[in-house]
Design a protein around this motif. Structure first.
Motif, mmCIF file in Angstrom:
data_model
loop_
_atom_site.group_PDB
_atom_site.id
_atom_site.type_symbol
_atom_site.label_atom_id
_atom_site.label_comp_id
_atom_site.label_asym_id
_atom_site.label_seq_id
_atom_site.Cartn_x
_atom_site.Cartn_y
_atom_site.Cartn_z
ATOM 1 N N UNK A 93 54.152 61.156 -15.519
ATOM 2 C CA UNK A 93 52.979 61.700 -15.036
ATOM 3 C C UNK A 93 53.188 62.523 -13.599
ATOM 4 N N UNK A 94 54.187 61.934 -12.847
ATOM 5 C CA UNK A 94 54.630 62.763 -11.730
ATOM 6 C C UNK A 94 53.604 63.260 -10.698
ATOM 7 N N UNK A 95 52.520 62.631 -10.953
ATOM 8 C CA UNK A 95 51.437 63.193 -9.700
ATOM 9 C C UNK A 95 51.638 62.239 -8.482
ATOM 10 N N UNK A 96 51.022 62.274 -7.501
ATOM 11 C CA UNK A 96 51.035 61.523 -6.321
ATOM 12 C C UNK A 96 50.951 59.865 -6.567
ATOM 13 N N UNK A 147 51.339 58.483 -9.427
ATOM 14 C CA UNK A 147 52.448 57.930 -10.192
ATOM 15 C C UNK A 147 53.511 57.647 -9.449
ATOM 16 N N UNK A 148 54.277 58.695 -8.451
ATOM 17 C CA UNK A 148 55.104 58.314 -7.613
ATOM 18 C C UNK A 148 55.000 57.195 -6.572
ATOM 19 N N UNK A 149 53.744 57.150 -6.068
ATOM 20 C CA UNK A 149 53.383 55.987 -5.159
ATOM 21 C C UNK A 149 53.440 54.574 -6.017
ATOM 22 N N UNK A 150 53.095 54.668 -7.399
ATOM 23 C CA UNK A 150 52.937 53.568 -8.210
ATOM 24 C C UNK A 150 54.435 53.246 -8.348
ATOM 25 N N UNK A 151 55.401 54.207 -8.746
ATOM 26 C CA UNK A 151 56.996 53.859 -8.841
ATOM 27 C C UNK A 151 57.334 53.120 -7.442
ATOM 28 N N UNK A 152 57.133 53.608 -6.381
ATOM 29 C CA UNK A 152 57.526 52.810 -5.144
ATOM 30 C C UNK A 152 57.080 51.383 -5.181
ATOM 31 N N UNK A 153 55.585 51.142 -5.317
ATOM 32 C CA UNK A 153 55.007 49.956 -5.217
ATOM 33 C C UNK A 153 55.642 48.946 -6.417
#
Lengths: 102, 490
Positions: free
Chosen positions: B326-329, B331-337
């Motif tokens: 998905x690559x939006x903000x 999504x990337x925040x989700x990856x970190x969490x």
């Protein structure tokens, strides 16, 4: 006479990569698989040196030296692990290494 | 070009230098330590952790105090940014936990050697470079330092056939994937005439996206990276390596190595490969879907808990990849969490398996946990927390990670992927609850005694506290994740 260009080297390295990959996938002797992996790393080295020569930039050669060092380290660890396996199982055949399975 | 080693370079490298020094120090002091006192090595390693943590904290506060988004050292080879610091904290925590659960376990296995702790530190050095390097040679050496340390650690039980076998399989596939990856790197170098990620990004964006060279570089690099994170169809090494390795190493491998590989993957896909996103986005979507499918379906029929958790960690890798698709903000925040949460919950679950190992049994059979609720209720409840979190059930932290990933998929209109991702949560719940059922409903068995130590208790407590804390009070952790995003996305 055609001069040998970077493209020729790229095809050579692609061929080596292919040979190495096929070797990893089809050979059953673990030592031969390790050798096939070395082939892949040498394909990388040819690429790097060819590009380095074409671009007139020394970074590729430095990278190649690091790749060679890594290949040596990998071979050392790999053969060490293989010897540990051989002591316990008396085989270097990948098909006979099959305790872990679902 | 005149190159001088400056103050900044030293500041940037300090965590890695300290780790190396302590690793080498352990190798030397190990000679002077008697066999019964090997736990001193663990102590040295923990002190090393303290120093590294301090160096890391200094870097973090330096960035904050000067309001800098990043600090570049070594002529651009290393960049300390929020992203790198976030991942470095995860590696630090994971290594510290791995050290404290290891002492008792290695005594039971009768393989308590100093090299073990040195290798842990060397592996972490590699991870530090994976998360902070912005140059191909440095990234490659970091990757190999981590991988070579892990090959040895997976085969650390020299007399155990399963450990030998796991190490051989991991080594062959790991070395092969490294070869593929570095082949892609060599093409990157040819395209860009530079090994710096920023230059490569520029060179690729100025080329035609359909250029076969770019595609070849993308394909080989992606294969190498997907191997490292154990995404299907390149996941086959993971269950074997996880099952055969010493359980403490399985815990470390599943958490730290995966986080490091994801840091590596995120940097490569978002920096040099960002401009060819249309090419790789559907590809990664398909890989993520396949990974979730295979991981979840294969986990159902497992009877070995290490193998079950291996397949579950494969499926988690699929969920994390969805965030990149998905690559939006969000999504990337989700990856970190997700990676932060995954570190604690997966480590906790594996620590329970470590605790099940005693003089008589390996303790990796699900049935060994039978009747744990009757025998040791505290442990059963802790395991329940970890499993609930792995399944993604609120109020545990696992829910939060999945929530952001799903949200980002919906925001970017990847509805099919979102539907499958949600469906597989139900499948996952089934096999996690099989363990719960065995613990709570089955008759207690004689052999399943817990061999705990202070270290294991601390590790379980820390994992459980964070698994719950991130779930019920997520704000500070979300802020951390926000800071970990690349500057362009913040």
């Amino acid at each position: 006479m055609h001069p040998i260009t970077t493209v020729h080297y790229l095809f050579l390295s692609a061929a080596l990569l292919l040979v190495g990959t096929i070797g990893v996938l089809t050979r059953r002797n673990i030592v031969v698989i390790l050798m096939s992996i070395e082939l892949i790393l040498n394909a990388v080295n040819i690429n790097l040196i060819a590009f380095s020569r074409q671009l007139g930039n020394v970074n590729g050669q430095v990278f190649a030296i690091f790749v060679i060092t890594d290949a040596a380290a990998e071979a050392a660890v790999g053969l060490g692990i293989l010897i540990a396996l051989f002591r316990n199982k008396e085989t270097v055949n990948a098909d006979e290494v099959d305790i872990l399975k679902w | 070009m005149n190159f001088q080693f400056t103050q900044t370079d030293f500041f940037v490298l300090r965590p890695a230098i300290l780790l190396c020094l302590f690793g080498c120090g352990i190798l030397i002091t190990d000679f002077f330590i008697e066999a019964r006192q090997k736990f001193f090595n663990a102590l040295t390693a923990l002190i090393g952790r303290g120093f590294t943590g301090y160096a890391l904290w200094q870097q973090q506060s330096y960035l904050k105090a000067n309001g800098l988004p990043e600090l570049v050292g070594l002529s651009g080879a290393i960049t300390i940014d929020g992203f790198g610091i976030f991942f470095n904290w995860i590696f630090l925590i994971a290594t510290a936990l791995a050290i404290i659960i290891s002492t008792r376990y290695l005594e039971i296995e009768q393989e308590h050697h100093g090299e073990y702790y040195a290798l842990l530190l060397f592996a972490q050095t590699g991870m530090v470079f994976l998360a902070t390097a912005t140059e191909l040679v440095t990234l490659f050496i970091g990757l190999e330092l981590m991988a070579l340390s892990f090959y040895v650690m997976v085969g650390f039980l020299r007399g155990d056939k399963r450990s030998n076998e796991a190490a051989v399989k991991y080594l062959l596939l790991g070395a092969f994937s490294s070869g593929m990856l570095v082949y892609g790197f060599s093409i990157f170098y040819g395209i860009a005439n530079s090994t710096k990620l920023a230059d490569i990004a520029q060179a690729i964006s100025s080329r035609d996206p359909k250029d076969p060279m770019v595609f070849l570089a993308l394909a080989t690099t992606a294969v190498g990276l997907l191997f490292k994170i154990a995404a299907a169809p390149f996941h086959m090494w993971a269950p074997d390596a996880y099952e055969g390795a010493p359980t403490t190493i399985t815990a470390y491998l599943s958490v730290a190595s995966k986080a490091a590989s994801f840091a590596f993957l995120l940097r490569i896909f978002q920096s040099p490969l960002a401009s060819v996103r249309p090419t790789w986005e559907p590809l990664l979507g398909a890989v993520a879907l396949l990974t979730m499918t295979l991981g979840n379906l294969a986990a159902i029929s497992q009877t070995n808990i290490k193998r079950l958790l291996a397949y579950s960690s494969i499926s988690h890798a699929g969920y994390i990849l969805l965030g990149l698709v998905s690559g939006n903000q969000t999504g990337l925040k989700g990856i970190a969490v997700y990676i932060l949460v995954y570190t604690f919950m997966n480590f906790g679950a594996f620590t329970m398996v470590v605790a099940m190992r005693n003089q008589k049994i390996i303790g990796d059979d699900i049935d060994d946990m039978a009747g744990l609720m009757v025998k040791r209720p505290a442990y059963a409840v802790l395991m329940l927390i970890f499993l609930l979190s792995l399944a993604g059930i609120p109020p545990t932290a696992g829910f939060l990670g999945k929530y952001y990933i799903f949200l980002s998929l919906i925001q970017t209109q990847h509805y099919y992927l979102a539907v499958f991702a949600v469906l597989y949560v139900a499948v996952a719940a089934y096999y996690y609850f099989r363990i719960v059922k065995v613990m709570f409903a089955s008759e207690a068995v004689e052999r399943g005694e817990i061999s705990d130590s202070a270290g294991i208790r601390v590790a379980l407590a820390v994992s459980a506290v964070f698994t719950l804390l991130i779930g019920v009070y997520p704000e500070p952790f979300l802020e951390m994740a926000q800071r970990s995003l690349f500057a362009s996305l913040r």
